[in-house]
Design a protein around this motif. Structure first.
Motif: not given
Length: 163
Positions: A69-71, A77-78, A91-94, A104-106
């Motif tokens: 759960n660490k950033v 924010g992933w 991460c989500g920046c890519e 999955e995150m989208r």
């Protein structure tokens, strides 16, 4: 002596909505910092068995101390638990990665309606598509689902641009 009606209403709501006792609701309302209080309330609502303030705070501390759960990235924010093993940044920046974690995150994101398919495969009017086994109910093209007015249908036959 002034009465704090908003606090009474908040206590009543917590007790009725979460089904908790009065002293637990008071402790939740008094919990500082406020950011932790919101997370604590979500745990009490979602996790079975958190029926005392001590159990709820212990669960919160366990959640905060979990390395997953660490950033990972301050920009998107992933967390380390969300890391993508298929791309360079992880991460989500890519945004160009098509790996399973990004899909999955989208899919779980409320602000993104990406389903892994191009939207132009669906009819703009009724949403019908062969992919979803929902036939187009519009009379735009007799050959299949249209991609809007004057678009090309999925079968490759151009729709009638003049109606």
């Amino acid at each position: 002596m002034p009465k704090n009606h908003a606090r009474k209403e908040a206590l009543a709501f917590l007790k009725s909505h979460l089904g908790i006792k009065h002293d637990f609701a008071v402790a939740l309302l008094n919990h500082r910092p406020v950011e932790e209080r919101e997370l604590l309330l979500s745990f009490v609502e979602d996790v079975y068995g958190l029926n005392t303030y001590a159990k709820a705070v212990a669960h919160l501390r366990e959640h905060q101390n979990d390395p997953a759960n660490k950033v990972l990235c301050e920009n998107c924010g992933w967390t380390y638990g969300m890391m993508c093993p298929e791309c360079g940044k992880g991460c989500g920046c890519e945004t160009s990665c098509t790996g399973w974690r990004h899909a999955e995150m989208r899919a779980s994101s409320a602000d993104d309606d990406y389903d892994g398919y191009d939207d132009d495969e669906c009819c703009a009017e009724c949403g019908g598509s062969d992919r979803f086994y929902v036939d187009c109910v519009c009379d735009v093209d007799p050959y299949g689902c249209a991609r809007g007015a004057g678009g090309v249908v999925r079968s490759g036959v151009p729709a009638d641009p003049v109606r």
